[in-house]
Every structure is written in structure tokens, then in C-alpha cells.
Design a protein around this motif. Structure first.
Motif, PDB file in Angstrom:
ATOM      1  N   ASN A 681       0.829  -1.213   0.000  1.00  9.94           N
ATOM      2  CA  ASN A 681       0.000   0.000   0.000  1.00  9.94           C
ATOM      3  C   ASN A 681       0.860   1.257   0.000  1.00  9.94           C
ATOM      4  O   ASN A 681       0.551   2.232  -0.689  1.00  9.94           O
ATOM      5  N   TYR A 685       0.114   3.788  -3.015  1.00  8.20           N
ATOM      6  CA  TYR A 685      -0.504   5.086  -2.770  1.00  8.20           C
ATOM      7  C   TYR A 685       0.549   6.134  -2.419  1.00  8.20           C
ATOM      8  O   TYR A 685       0.362   6.955  -1.546  1.00  8.20           O
ATOM      9  N   ASP A 710       4.611   6.619   5.131  1.00  9.12           N
ATOM     10  CA  ASP A 710       4.929   6.930   3.728  1.00  9.12           C
ATOM     11  C   ASP A 710       4.709   8.407   3.456  1.00  9.12           C
ATOM     12  O   ASP A 710       4.121   9.120   4.266  1.00  9.12           O
ATOM     13  N   ARG A 729     -12.559   1.125  -1.235  1.00 11.56           N
ATOM     14  CA  ARG A 729     -11.252   1.557  -1.719  1.00 11.56           C
ATOM     15  C   ARG A 729     -11.086   3.061  -1.576  1.00 11.56           C
ATOM     16  O   ARG A 729     -10.127   3.652  -2.071  1.00 11.56           O
ATOM     17  N   THR A 740      -8.128  -4.357  -4.441  1.00 11.85           N
ATOM     18  CA  THR A 740      -9.417  -5.033  -4.222  1.00 11.85           C
ATOM     19  C   THR A 740     -10.222  -4.358  -3.113  1.00 11.85           C
ATOM     20  O   THR A 740     -11.417  -4.589  -2.962  1.00 11.85           O
ATOM     21  N   LEU A 744      -6.600  -4.309   3.686  1.00 12.47           N
ATOM     22  CA  LEU A 744      -6.499  -3.835   5.071  1.00 12.47           C
ATOM     23  C   LEU A 744      -7.493  -4.570   5.984  1.00 12.47           C
ATOM     24  O   LEU A 744      -7.218  -4.771   7.177  1.00 12.47           O
TER      25      LEU A 744
HETATM   26  P1  ADP Z   1      -6.526  -1.882  -1.944  1.00 13.83           P
HETATM   27  O1  ADP Z   1      -6.510  -3.251  -2.555  1.00 13.83           O
HETATM   28  O2  ADP Z   1      -7.464  -0.985  -2.597  1.00 13.83           O
HETATM   29  O3  ADP Z   1      -5.182  -1.347  -1.786  1.00 13.83           O
HETATM   30  P2  ADP Z   1      -6.608  -1.942   0.907  1.00 13.83           P
HETATM   31  O4  ADP Z   1      -7.601  -2.580   1.757  1.00 13.83           O
HETATM   32  O5  ADP Z   1      -5.235  -2.309   1.020  1.00 13.83           O
HETATM   33  O6  ADP Z   1      -7.165  -2.150  -0.569  1.00 13.83           O
HETATM   34  O7  ADP Z   1      -6.765  -0.394   1.091  1.00 13.83           O
HETATM   35  C1  ADP Z   1      -8.011   0.228   1.120  1.00 13.83           C
HETATM   36  C2  ADP Z   1      -7.908   1.627   0.666  1.00 13.83           C
HETATM   37  O8  ADP Z   1      -7.201   2.420   1.599  1.00 13.83           O
HETATM   38  C3  ADP Z   1      -7.140   1.807  -0.573  1.00 13.83           C
HETATM   39  O9  ADP Z   1      -7.983   1.610  -1.722  1.00 13.83           O
HETATM   40  C4  ADP Z   1      -6.651   3.209  -0.453  1.00 13.83           C
HETATM   41  O10 ADP Z   1      -7.629   4.119  -0.910  1.00 13.83           O
HETATM   42  C5  ADP Z   1      -6.476   3.404   0.983  1.00 13.83           C
HETATM   43  N1  ADP Z   1      -5.053   3.233   1.361  1.00 13.83           N
HETATM   44  C6  ADP Z   1      -4.479   2.117   1.813  1.00 13.83           C
HETATM   45  N2  ADP Z   1      -3.183   2.336   2.135  1.00 13.83           N
HETATM   46  C7  ADP Z   1      -2.950   3.661   1.857  1.00 13.83           C
HETATM   47  C8  ADP Z   1      -1.808   4.489   1.977  1.00 13.83           C
HETATM   48  N3  ADP Z   1      -0.649   4.052   2.407  1.00 13.83           N
HETATM   49  N4  ADP Z   1      -1.925   5.769   1.567  1.00 13.83           N
HETATM   50  C9  ADP Z   1      -3.115   6.247   1.125  1.00 13.83           C
HETATM   51  N5  ADP Z   1      -4.200   5.497   0.994  1.00 13.83           N
HETATM   52  C10 ADP Z   1      -4.147   4.214   1.378  1.00 13.83           C
END
Ligand code: ADP
Length: 929
Positions: A681, A685, A710, A729, A740, A744
């Protein structure tokens, strides 16, 4: 006392010695002969001495005779009457003295000496008698008049002889010769008699002081001295006759004194002392004493009496008892006075006095009528019973309390005598419970047992027999006279006397009929409830079985889904990879093939994550926590993520003191999954050339905190609350970033299942901070570094045979033609491998037995016989048992992979096949890498 006696005896002895010395001097004096002839004893001197003796004799008589009481000791009266005779005889002696006028017959020494001797003998005998039984109470029934009569009779006889028949008496004096032998002998006889009382008196004088025995002792000894004088004279006017009379007078004085002390002074003193004693008893008595007139005037009272009513003694004497008696007691007082009239006594009875300060004093009085000087008085004793009354009042009150308690509560109190079995007390509640009167029970205690229900009586009787041995507690039924049945609870306790023997039994009985019904009802309810619970339990068990069945079905569904989805994906990914390797494709076609491959990979990722989440939510996964070195795992994850970091141009760093090993209590595989997701992630991101900083430290609560910071796009405040929601998301779905939306969600679930927490903080446009906290591993350290919990390990390449053939035959047993075709194509690209295939398990086994390939690729989901069964067959045959078998399966479930490894698969390859990995794995096992 002794000292006093001794002192006076010493004094008397001294006097006696003096007198004796005087006598000796007179006797042995050279002049004595001469003095004999001088007229020392003139008639008047003789008259005086004799008269003195006569007066004392008569006084002794008069004193004793008049004070004598018939019940008194007899010795004094004997002595007194003897002295009357002595006085009268001494009178005759005096009047018969030479020179005196004729009295009936002319006076002569013979006549005078006759009366003298008789008087002296009477005196000696009287002293003798007195000494023999000094002052002992008479046992003779003679009264004083008899003694008087005897004494007068003896005197009369002596007179008669002396006056008319002197010739009957021997001569005692001859003129010119002096005393006759008879006279001298008679005197010695007297002395002999007197020695006895002298000795006896002396003895008694030493031991007693109750009577002046000392006086009698002195009188007797002096009389002896006197008699000695009378043995010596030759002339009635000489020295010895004078001395004899002087001694006689002294002896009489002692005698009189002794008698006087005994008859007058001693009794008087005793009376006085006794009066004093009685007065002291009266005055110091602790009980109030009073002498009152019949009109109520208080004549004499003691201090205790005055104290009761608070007055001085003198003040009380001015009162009548009516003045200190409250009005309401007057009639009662009259009754007591009547009793006094009738019985000469009254009381004891209780009343009150009015104290000087006005309060009432409870008293108990009793008394009697006494008479003095013909007047009647009331002699009363009075006790202050304030304390007694108070304690009695307290006792009454407490008894009243007990009675109120016993009589007003629902329970029955009872008290039984152990010996007689009689009921001593039963409280009125008995009547309510038993429906019988208490009197009937007192009259017949056995009715208590008779009322007991026939079914309970034996049990109760047995218990009752043990009542005296300790607490007793029985529940039984009683039948009331109206036939109704009541349940009672009867409890009792023995009461012990001083010797520890139970002499009473006290008990309490309560009517427990209602409780019994309630209890029955309760028991029924409990039974019903138990039945309900049982039914519910059965339901629950079946529900659980149902859930287990459903769970199993879900697992099977997941397994199936996983297989079904992977199989076509396997074809898509495999062929797209093969296609992309085809050099004949133009650029556009290659891009299309890449798109297919890319889409397929995304789909695979999606399927994997959805299956993962589904497994977690179904609880269908296991956490195997152990000691995990966080630094090592983090480094491993970073190196695994290197391609991604490179792809997104992210500069990653770990900020921690890696020299200190931090061990977490976690499942290493799951922890890696978490780390990889967070790193992924932070890459996805982030801005290009952004950074990821990972810090590791321990918290105050002894947990390990790993922070992923980050410099990426960040998350809005609004979205941050939704970050762990599945499939959310947060608008990233509109961007080109792949994902997906459940990474998280899975991460959070995994962390929490390992006892950890996850949280994040972010600022839009500035970057995000994700941190996890996991428990520190606390078990004692084991040797060596962390060991992976993973059971599935890559096969050891040393297992590879040492001699490697140039060409290796590979048999692929697979029923799915697409897969078969794909694998055939992949392997055919490598000329060092000879490819063989079988589409049924049976055919596969047969082929394996006949050609014995170097490697068998075995699909698990085969029709009729699954891969595990095929493996068992291969292991049973010597020819095939050593052939390497690699499972090729879409069953990506960990459990199944483990199962495969356990029965002997050398390795496993999951579908969809990654062509590169596939070939690498085969080459590795065949020693071609
Ligand atoms: P994805 O498969 O979409 O990465 P996650 O469950 O890992 O699904 O994350 C859910 C959402 O949280 C992501 O779609 C993103 O919008 C946000 N996100 C996760 N990690 C970060 C990060 N390090 N910085 C910014 N947004 C994040």
C-alpha cells in the motif's frame, strides 16, 4: 491477759511472802518470848478485829444471798451461807472472850476457843469445797434457802453445844499452861485442810482470770498464816494472837474482795460490755433497725436506717414513720399493724419510704412487738431493696420481652424436661399450628407425638431419642383435629446443667407447609426447566451440528470455488504467457496478450484475497503463534517487495536498532502477509520517488510497535474511519491504482487474531502512517534464531539424484485437457525434457509402472481416484515408490497442501501456473538449474 494475770499473781505472792516473813520474824525474834508476855491484844483490839471479821462475813453472806439466782453456780451460795454461820460463831467467840460479861454461861478461854475453832473449821471446809469445784454450775437441786437453813442449823447446834455442853468438847486452854495439845492439833488440822484449797486456788489463779481466784488463793494462804499464829500463842493477849487476828482480817478483806468482784463487779462489767456490744451491733448493722412506739414515733434508729431515708439520726427521731410512708401505703401499713397485734410480729413485706430529697426508696420490712417496762414497742428491721427491685424489674422486663417474643411470632417455642418428659413451656403459636390448646399439651405431652403423620412418626421418634445428644432438626407432617395436614420443621437443642448433663431440651417449630408447597412447585419448575434446557441443548447440539455441516459445506464450497476459478485462470495466464513469448507476434498483439495476462493476474489476486477473507470470516484458518524475529521478517518482506519498490520508485528504510533482536509472539506467515500488504500500500498510494520509513520499537505496555510511514497521497479525515471496511477503496477504484479494497480488512483481522492491534493516521496530500502493535514473545529463549512456523518447505535439492541424465522423462497425470495442453506446451519448449501424459489416474499409474519416469506431475482433482490415492498406489510399488512426485493443484488451501506434503509429494505447484516458476521448480528437482 496472761500477763495481767501473771502480774497480779506475782504481786499477791510478794504480799504473801511479806506476811510469811513477818510471821517468821515474829516467831524467831529473840524478843518473841518477851513480847508474849506484854498485853498486845487488849479486849477492845480483839473486839475490833473480830467485829470487822463478823461484818465482812455478814456482808459476804448478804451480798451473795441477795444477788444469787437459783440457776446460778452453787459454790458462792455455799460460801456465803458458811460465812453467815462463821459470822454468828465469831460473834459467840467474841462475846465469850475472857473479860466479857457472862453470856448464858460465864466467858472463858475454852468457851471462846470452842466457838473459834468451829467457825475456823467451817471456814476451812467452805474454802475446801469452793476450791474443789470452783464456781461450777450446780447440779444439786438445793436452793439458797436450803443452804441458809443448813447454815443456821449448824450454827444453832454449835451454839447449843458451846453454851450448854462445853464439857463435851475437849479442853483447849489451861490457865498458866497455855494451849492444850488438842487445840494445837486442831489448828494443825485446819492448816492441813487449808493447804488443799491453797494449792488448788494457786493452780487456778495461774490459768484463769475469769474470777478473782487470786483473791481466794491469797485469803486461804493468809488464813494458814493466821492459824500458824494461833498454834503458837501461850497468852491470849500476846503477840501471836494479835498477829493471828491481823492475818485473819487481811484474809477476810481478800475474801470479800473476791466475792464482791464475782458477785457484783464482774456481772456488772459483763452487763455493761454486753450492752456496749449490743449497741454496737445495733448501730453498725448494715440493715436498718428501728424501735418505734405504736403511734409511729421513732424512738431509736441506727445509721443504716437513717441512711435509707437520707436523714440524720437525730432528725429521724423527731419523725414518725407515718411521715415517711407514702399515702398509698397507709392501708397496707394498717394491715401490718393488725398482724402485729395478733401475732406479735409483722412482715416481711415491701413498701416504699419517702426519702428526704423526695424520691421513693423501695424497702422490705419485718419486725416484732417488744415489751419494756410494761410498754409495747415495734422493733423493725428495714432493708433497702432499690438494687433488688431494679434487677427484679430488669428481670421482669426481660422476661416480658422473651414472653412477647415467644407469644407473638409465628413459630412455636417449647421447653421440655428431660427426666419427666413434661412440657415446661409451649408458646401460643402451638394452638394456631396444631389446632389444639396449650393446656391440653401441658396436661398430656404425648399428644404431641400422637399428632404426627403415620408415615413420619418412626423417623421422628428415632430422632427425638437423640435430642439430648445434640441439635435436632426434623421436618414432618402433623394431622390437626379437623383432619388437615401441615408440614412443620422442628429444631431443638439440649440445655446442660453444671455437670454437663442435658436436663432440658429447648426447641422451635415452624409451619413450613407453604414453603413445602412452594418448594414442590419450585422442584417441578426446576424439573420442567431442566427438561426445557435438555430440549434446548439437543436443539443446540443439532444447531451446532448443522453449523458444522454448513461450515464444512462452506469450506468445501471455497475449496471447490478456488479450484474451479483457478483452472480456467490457469489456462488464461499460462497461454497468455506462452503467447507473449512468441516472437512472431507484432507489437500490438503482444500488448493485447499482456493485457490478457495482466487482467488474469488481477483476477487471480482478487480471487485469492476474496477466498482469504472468506476463510478468515468463516474462522477457517489457523494461527500458529511462536517466537518471531521482527527484524528478520521485515528485511525479508522488504527484499520480497524490491520489484514493487523499484516499480514505484520508492525509497524504503528501516529505522530501528537492528542489533537488538525483537521477538514477537506471532504467526510468521500471517505477519509476513501483513507486512507485505502495508509495504505494498505504501508503494501503491505514494508519489513517484516517495519514501517509506519503517520503525520498530517497544511500547510501555511491552508490545512491539512497527510503524509504516509513507510520503504518499494520504487519506482524508472523512475516509480514515472507513479504511478497514471491506471492498471500500476510498475512491481509489477511480484511479489507475490496482486493488481489491480488502487488503487492510484482512490485515486487521490477522493482526487482531494474533493479539495485536492496527491503526493509522494520515493527512491528505502529505502521507500516511500505519502502525501495528503485537505482543512480545515471553517464553524462555530457545537456542538458535527464529524458526519458521511454516510447515511447507521447499524440497531439499540434495534429494536430487547425483547422476543426472541428459534427458528427463516427465509424466503429467491430468484430466483437464486445457491444463494438459498448457503444460505440454511449456515442457516442449525445453528439449531436455520428454513429456508423457495420462488423462486418468489408472492410466497414469500404469504408465508410471511401465516407463518409470523421472518425475511425475500429479493433478489432485482427478476423476474416480484423487491425487492422494494415486500417490499411495505409486508408493506401494517398488518400481514407482522412489519416483519424485510434484502435485499440481488448484487446491490452494494450506491444509490440503500440507496433507500432500505429508504423504510424500516432493513439492507442489499451484494453479494457475506461473510458467517461470513452473519450469524453475521442475529444473530444481531434476538437477538442471
Ligand atoms: P486496496 O486493494 O485498494 O489497496 P486496501 O484494503 O489495502 O485495498 O486499502 C483500502 C484503501 O485504503 C485503498 O484503496 C486506499 O484508498 C487506501 N489506502 C491504503 N493504504 C494507503 C496508503 N498508504 N496511503 C493512502 N491510501 C491508502
Amino acid at each position: 491477759m496472761k500477763t495481767k494475770t501473771d502480774n497480779s499473781l506475782v504481786r499477791i505472792n510478794a504480799t504473801l511472802l511479806l506476811l510469811a516473813a513477818l510471821f517468821l520474824v515474829a516467831w524467831k525474834l529473840p524478843l518473841s518470848g518477851f513480847l508474849q508476855d506484854i498485853v498486845l491484844m487488849s479486849l477492845p483490839t480483839h473486839m475490833f478485829a473480830e467485829t470487822f471479821s463478823i461484818v465482812i462475813s455478814i456482808l459476804i453472806f448478804a451480798l451473795v444471798f441477795s444477788s444469787h439466782k437459783e440457776d446460778y453456780r452453787w459454790n458462792p451460795i455455799v460460801l456465803a451461807c458458811s460465812f453467815l454461820a462463821i459470822g454468828l460463831l465469831d460473834f459467840a467467840h467474841t462475846i465469850s472472850y475472857g473479860g466479857m460479861p457472862a453470856w448464858v454461861t460465864p466467858g472463858s478461854p475454852d468457851k471462846s476457843i470452842y466457838f473459834w475453832l468451829v467457825a475456823r473449821y467451817i471456814a476451812a471446809l467452805a474454802l475446801f469445797v469452793t476450791a474443789i469445784q470452783i464456781w461450777k454450775k450446780s447440779t444439786w437441786a438445793l436452793n439458797r434457802y436450803w443452804w441458809l437453813f443448813i447454815s443456821l442449823a449448824v450454827t444453832a447446834i454449835a451454839y447449843w453445844i458451846g453454851l450448854y455442853h462445853l464439857d463435851l468438847f475437849p479442853r483447849t486452854f489451861i490457865e498458866g499452861q497455855g494451849l492444850t495439845n488438842f487445840k494445837v492439833g486442831a489448828e494443825y488440822g485446819l492448816i492441813a485442810i487449808l493447804l488443799v484449797p491453797a494449792y488448788l486456788f494457786y493452780k487456778q489463779a495461774k490459768s484463769t482470770s475469769s474470777f478473782d481466784v487470786q483473791g481466794l488463793y491469797a485469803a486461804t494462804v493468809i488464813t494458814i498464816l493466821s492459824e500458824l499464829c494461833f498454834t503458837l500463842y501461850a497468852n491470849v493477849t500476846g503477840l501471836f494472837i494479835l498477829l493471828g487476828h491481823i492475818y485473819k482480817v487481811i484474809a477476810y478483806i481478800y475474801l470479800f474482795r473476791a466475792i464482791f468482784l464475782f458477785v457484783v463487779r464482774d456481772p456488772y462489767e459483763k452487763l455493761y460490755q454486753s450492752q456496749e456490744y449490743n449497741r454496737t451491733l445495733f448501730e453498725t448493722a448494715t440493715i436498718g433497725l428501728a424501735v418505734a412506739k405504736q403511734d409511729g414515733t421513732l424512738l431509736d434508729i441506727n445509721q443504716a436506717y437513717a441512711d435509707i431515708i437520707g436523714y440524720d439520726i437525730e432528725e429521724v427521731k423527731k419523725l414518725t414513720y407515718w411521715q415517711i410512708t407514702p399515702h398509698e401505703y397507709i392501708s397496707q401499713e394498717q394491715l401490718q399493724l393488725e398482724s402485729l397485734e395478733r401475732n406479735k410480729s409483722y412482715g416481711p413485706y415491701e413498701k416504699e419510704y419517702v426519702h428526704k430529697d423526695g424520691h421513693r426508696v423501695p424497702v422490705r420490712l419485718s419486725g416484732r412487738m417488744i415489751e419494756q417496762n410494761d410498754e409495747q414497742f415495734i422493733w423493725s428491721s428495714v432493708e433497702d431493696i432499690t438494687l433488688e427491685t431494679a434487677s427484679e424489674q430488669a428481670r421482669n422486663e426481660s422476661e416480658q420481652h422473651l414472653r412477647q417474643l415467644a407469644e407473638h411470632i409465628r413459630e412455636v417455642f417449647w421447653l421440655k424436661d428431660v427426666k419427666t418428659n413434661a412440657i415446661k413451656y409451649i408458646s401460643p403459636a402451638y394452638e394456631t399450628i396444631w389446632g389444639k390448646t396449650c393446656e391440653s399439651l401441658y396436661a398430656n405431652p404425648s399428644t404431641l407425638l400422637e399428632a404426627i403423620h403415620a408415615d413420619d412418626i418412626e423417623r421422628v421418634k428415632t430422632s427425638i431419642n437423640l435430642q439430648t445428644q445434640g441439635p435436632y432438626d426434623e421436618e414432618y407432617r402433623i394431622i390437626r383435629p379437623d383432619g388437615s395436614v401441615r408440614w412443620v420443621r422442628d429444631q431443638s437443642y439440649p440445655i446442660y446443667d453444671n455437670t454437663g448433663t442435658a436436663y432440658r431440651v429447648a426447641g422451635i417449630v415452624e409451619d413450613v407447609t407453604d414453603e413445602k408447597f412452594a418448594q414442590d412447585l419450585l422442584e417441578q419448575r426446576v424439573l420442567d426447566r431442566t427438561q426445557d434446557l435438555h430440549d434446548k441443548e439437543v436443539e443446540l447440539i443439532s444447531a451446532k451440528e448443522e453449523a458444522e455441516r454448513a461450515n464444512l459445506a462452506k469450506s468445501q464450497f471455497l475449496s471447490k470455488m478456488s479450484h474451479e476459478l483457478r483452472t480456467p485462470l490457469n489456462a488464461i495466464l499460462g497461454f497468455s504467457q506462452l503467447l507473449s513469448m512468441d516472437s512472431e507476434l507484432n507489437v500490438e498483439q503482444k500488448e493485447s496478450v499482456n493485457e490478457i495476462h495482466h487482467g488474469g493476474k488481477h483476477l487471480l489476486e482478487l480471487i485469492n484475497e476474496v477466498l482469504d477473507l472468506a476463510k478468515i470470516e468463516a474462522g477457517n484458518y489457523e494461527i500458529e503463534s511462536g517466537r518471531v524475529d521482527v527484524h528478520t521478517v521485515l528485511n525479508e518482506c522488504l527484499s520480497l517487495s524490491t520489484p514493487m519498490l523499484k516499480q514505484y520508485h520508492i525509497n524504503a528504510s528501516i529505522n530501528s536498532d537492528s542489533s537488538v533482536a525483537l521477538f514477537a509472539n506471532a504467526d510468521i506467515t500471517r505477519l509476513k502477509q501483513v507486512f507485505l500488504n502495508l509495504i505494498s500500500n505504501a508503494c501503491k498510494y505514494n508519489h513517484p520517488d516517495g519514501s517509506l520509513n519503517i520503525t520498530v520499537n517497544t511500547t510501555e505496555t511491552n508490545r512491539i510497535r512497527i510503524t509504516f510511514k509513507d510520503t504518499g497521497i494520504g487519506i482524508s479525515t472523512e475516509n480514515i474511519t472507513k479504511i478497514f471496511e471491506p471492498f471500500n477503496r476510498l475512491s481509489a477504484e477511480y484511479s489507475s491504482i490496482e486493488g481489491t479494497g480488502i487488503g487492510l480488512t484482512i490485515t486487521k483481522q490477522l493482526i487482531e487474531s494474533m493479539g495485536g492491534t492496527i491503526d493509522c493516521n494520515s493527512k491528505l496530500g502529505e502521507g500516511s502512517v500505519f502502525w501495528i502493535e503485537i505482543p512480545v514473545y515471553e517464553a524462555p529463549e530457545t537456542s538458535g534464531n527464529y524458526t519458521s512456523q511454516r510447515k511447507i518447505e521447499a524440497p531439499n535439492t540434495t534429494d536430487t539424484p547425483a547422476s543426472v541424465k541428459a534427458q528427463h522423462s516427465i509424466l503429467y497425470i491430468e484430466d483437464n485437457p486445457a491444463n494438459l495442453k498448457l503444460v505440454k506446451k511449456i515442457i516442449k519448449q525445453h528439449p531436455e525434457f520428454i513429456f508423457l501424459s495420462a488423462i486418468t489416474p489408472e492410466e497414469g499409474i500404469k504408465l508410471a509402472l511401465s516407463i518409470q519416469p523421472d518425475l511425475i506431475l500429479l493433478d489432485i482433482n482427478l476423476p474416480g481416484m484423487n491425487g492422494y490415492e494415486v500417490m499411495e498406489h505409486l508408493l506401494q510399488h517398488d518400481k514407482t515408490k522412489d519416483i519424485m512426485v510434484i502435485a499440481v493443484t488448484a487446491n490452494a488451501m494450506t491444509k490440503e497442501i500440507e496433507r500432500g506434503m505429508d504423504i510424500g509429494f516432493r513439492d507442489y505447484i499451484t494453479k494457475p501456473i506461473n510458467v517461470e516458476n513452473f519450469i524453475t521448480t521442475i529444473q530444481k528437482h531434476l538437477g538442471q538449474d
